[in-house]
Design an enzyme around this catalytic site. Sequence first.
Site, PDB file in Angstrom:
ATOM      1  N   LYS A 155      -1.537   1.644   5.390  1.00 54.79           N
ATOM      2  CA  LYS A 155      -0.223   2.026   5.959  1.00 54.79           C
ATOM      3  C   LYS A 155       0.916   1.550   5.066  1.00 54.79           C
ATOM      4  CE  LYS A 155       1.036  -2.325   7.129  1.00 54.79           C
ATOM      5  NZ  LYS A 155       2.095  -3.082   6.532  1.00 54.79           N
TER       6      LYS A 155
ATOM      7  N   PRO B 111      -5.557  -3.076  -2.719  1.00 52.89           N
ATOM      8  CA  PRO B 111      -5.806  -4.501  -2.982  1.00 52.89           C
ATOM      9  C   PRO B 111      -5.569  -5.382  -1.762  1.00 52.89           C
ATOM     10  CG  PRO B 111      -3.874  -3.711  -4.219  1.00 52.89           C
ATOM     11  CD  PRO B 111      -4.389  -2.554  -3.441  1.00 52.89           C
TER      12      PRO B 111
ATOM     13  N   ALA C 109      -4.096  -8.592   0.287  1.00 49.69           N
ATOM     14  CA  ALA C 109      -2.775  -9.251   0.304  1.00 49.69           C
ATOM     15  C   ALA C 109      -1.712  -8.375  -0.349  1.00 49.69           C
ATOM     16  CB  ALA C 109      -2.852 -10.618  -0.385  1.00 49.69           C
ATOM     17  N   GLY C 110      -1.733  -7.093  -0.007  1.00 45.75           N
ATOM     18  CA  GLY C 110      -0.804  -6.155  -0.641  1.00 45.75           C
ATOM     19  C   GLY C 110       0.311  -5.667   0.254  1.00 45.75           C
ATOM     20  N   GLY C 111       0.200  -5.918   1.566  1.00 46.14           N
ATOM     21  CA  GLY C 111       1.226  -5.414   2.485  1.00 46.14           C
ATOM     22  C   GLY C 111       0.987  -3.980   2.930  1.00 46.14           C
TER      23      GLY C 111
ATOM     24  N   GLY D 144      -4.875  -3.194   3.992  1.00 47.74           N
ATOM     25  CA  GLY D 144      -6.255  -2.835   3.640  1.00 47.74           C
ATOM     26  C   GLY D 144      -7.259  -3.669   4.417  1.00 47.74           C
ATOM     27  N   GLY D 145      -6.989  -4.953   4.533  1.00 54.08           N
ATOM     28  CA  GLY D 145      -7.886  -5.828   5.292  1.00 54.08           C
ATOM     29  C   GLY D 145      -7.916  -5.415   6.761  1.00 54.08           C
ATOM     30  N   SER D 146      -6.759  -5.065   7.274  1.00 53.80           N
ATOM     31  CA  SER D 146      -6.675  -4.636   8.676  1.00 53.80           C
ATOM     32  C   SER D 146      -7.427  -3.327   8.873  1.00 53.80           C
ATOM     33  CB  SER D 146      -5.203  -4.448   9.084  1.00 53.80           C
ATOM     34  OG  SER D 146      -4.500  -5.640   8.878  1.00 53.80           O
ATOM     35  N   ALA D 147      -7.323  -2.440   7.893  1.00 52.59           N
ATOM     36  CA  ALA D 147      -8.057  -1.168   7.982  1.00 52.59           C
ATOM     37  C   ALA D 147      -9.564  -1.432   7.961  1.00 52.59           C
ATOM     38  CB  ALA D 147      -7.654  -0.243   6.835  1.00 52.59           C
TER      39      ALA D 147
ATOM     40  N   ASP E 175      -1.632  -5.818  12.388  1.00 54.86           N
ATOM     41  CA  ASP E 175      -1.716  -4.458  11.844  1.00 54.86           C
ATOM     42  C   ASP E 175      -3.009  -3.734  12.220  1.00 54.86           C
ATOM     43  OD1 ASP E 175       0.721  -4.812  10.606  1.00 54.86           O
ATOM     44  OD2 ASP E 175      -0.144  -5.363   8.669  1.00 54.86           O
TER      45      ASP E 175
HETATM   46  P1  ATP Z   1      -4.136  -6.512   3.463  1.00 58.88           P
HETATM   47  O1  ATP Z   1      -4.425  -6.381   4.929  1.00 58.88           O
HETATM   48  O2  ATP Z   1      -4.127  -5.261   2.694  1.00 58.88           O
HETATM   49  O3  ATP Z   1      -4.967  -7.568   2.811  1.00 58.88           O
HETATM   50  P2  ATP Z   1      -1.782  -7.963   3.995  1.00 58.88           P
HETATM   51  O4  ATP Z   1      -0.692  -8.285   3.016  1.00 58.88           O
HETATM   52  O5  ATP Z   1      -1.390  -7.450   5.327  1.00 58.88           O
HETATM   53  O6  ATP Z   1      -2.656  -6.875   3.306  1.00 58.88           O
HETATM   54  P3  ATP Z   1      -2.615 -10.717   4.395  1.00 58.88           P
HETATM   55  O7  ATP Z   1      -2.266 -10.949   5.807  1.00 58.88           O
HETATM   56  O8  ATP Z   1      -1.787 -11.330   3.348  1.00 58.88           O
HETATM   57  O9  ATP Z   1      -2.808  -9.157   4.115  1.00 58.88           O
HETATM   58  O10 ATP Z   1      -4.123 -11.163   4.204  1.00 58.88           O
HETATM   59  C1  ATP Z   1      -4.760 -10.938   3.029  1.00 58.88           C
HETATM   60  C2  ATP Z   1      -5.927 -11.912   2.963  1.00 58.88           C
HETATM   61  O11 ATP Z   1      -6.890 -11.587   3.953  1.00 58.88           O
HETATM   62  C3  ATP Z   1      -6.632 -11.794   1.647  1.00 58.88           C
HETATM   63  O12 ATP Z   1      -6.069 -12.646   0.694  1.00 58.88           O
HETATM   64  C4  ATP Z   1      -8.063 -12.159   1.998  1.00 58.88           C
HETATM   65  O13 ATP Z   1      -8.350 -13.505   1.726  1.00 58.88           O
HETATM   66  C5  ATP Z   1      -8.178 -11.983   3.519  1.00 58.88           C
HETATM   67  N1  ATP Z   1      -9.136 -10.919   3.902  1.00 58.88           N
HETATM   68  C6  ATP Z   1     -10.042 -11.041   4.887  1.00 58.88           C
HETATM   69  N2  ATP Z   1     -10.762  -9.908   5.003  1.00 58.88           N
HETATM   70  C7  ATP Z   1     -10.312  -9.059   4.070  1.00 58.88           C
HETATM   71  C8  ATP Z   1     -10.674  -7.725   3.710  1.00 58.88           C
HETATM   72  N3  ATP Z   1     -11.653  -7.060   4.318  1.00 58.88           N
HETATM   73  N4  ATP Z   1      -9.965  -7.139   2.723  1.00 58.88           N
HETATM   74  C9  ATP Z   1      -8.967  -7.802   2.114  1.00 58.88           C
HETATM   75  N5  ATP Z   1      -8.599  -9.061   2.386  1.00 58.88           N
HETATM   76  C10 ATP Z   1      -9.254  -9.691   3.376  1.00 58.88           C
END
Ligand code: ATP
Length: 273
Positions: A9, A100, A102-104, A107-110, A142
């Site tokens: 997103k 990537p 920690a990109g904002g 991706g992790g939430s997805a 997210d």
């Molecule tokens: P994103 O959700 O894309 O990572 P974000 O900026 O919202 O972006 P953050 O809240 O900063 O994410 O969290 C990122 C951290 O979450 C990463 O550094 C990683 O250590 C941890 N993490 C846990 N599961 C995942 C995953 N499946 N993919 C990416 N990061 C993950």
Amino acid sequence: MIGAKAPAKINLFFEVGKKRPDGYHDVLSTYQSLDLFEEVMVEPATDWTISVSGDISAEQLQLVPTDESNLVIKAAKALAKSVGIENPQPMHFKIHKRVPAAGGVAGGSADAAAALVALNEAWCLGLEKSQLAKVAAELGADVPFALLGGTALGTGSGIDLQPLPKLRTQHVLLVFSQPGLGTKEVFEVFDKSFPEGDLIANRADFQTGFNLDLAGRNSLLVPALELRPDLLELMNLVPGVAKLSGSGPTLYLLSEDLMELTGWQKEYQDAGS
Ligand code: ATP
């Protein structure tokens, strides 16, 4: 293997209120899902394991945890708990990453959202989307939107979602950069710079849909720039208006003109090489 996908997103608008006593922040955000998906496959295993592949650099892939701190395992355990399973079947997860960590761009939430959908099927739970959304809300602000997709107004900590009318399709250029920014760290800097918060708009501003006058406003831009001052140079590299997504550092540029966007992309590539 059973698989599911969930979209990354951008935040077309993102205002943040002052820190609440429970440590969270009220936000007012317009989420927009992208035609860019994370994919998670699951299969029963003897232990909880994760393998990660994807369309991002090897360096970026290495930043994705493969232990129990990965959101897909947290999602599995929260899902099992929500239906009263105390010792869930361990699973192997195959994550295909397109954005990537920690990109904002969530991706992790997805990944967490995709894991919930895949496990709902793999474990034959038969839960409705609304039930999955409850578990999603426990995993991160997210995650519920990653289940919903489309365009939506997020309030509360970002988990209360109201779908908004669909916007005209636009092309998006995402400008990824390293190092990533941890959401927690960006909010900590925000709290110091804006002890009273930065929530100016309200729900009524979005009553009839996304308010173009507010496009691109992001309360986390100031703290993100404090942590990554070099982002300013990246923002000004092309004539298009680059905006910060979520807590950054990913920037996005929107255009209905694909040629224009391709030109900006080339400028970014040339500057990076
Ligand atoms: P994103 O959700 O894309 O990572 P974000 O900026 O919202 O972006 P953050 O809240 O900063 O994410 O969290 C990122 C951290 O979450 C990463 O550094 C990683 O250590 C941890 N993490 C846990 N599961 C995942 C995953 N499946 N993919 C990416 N990061 C993950």
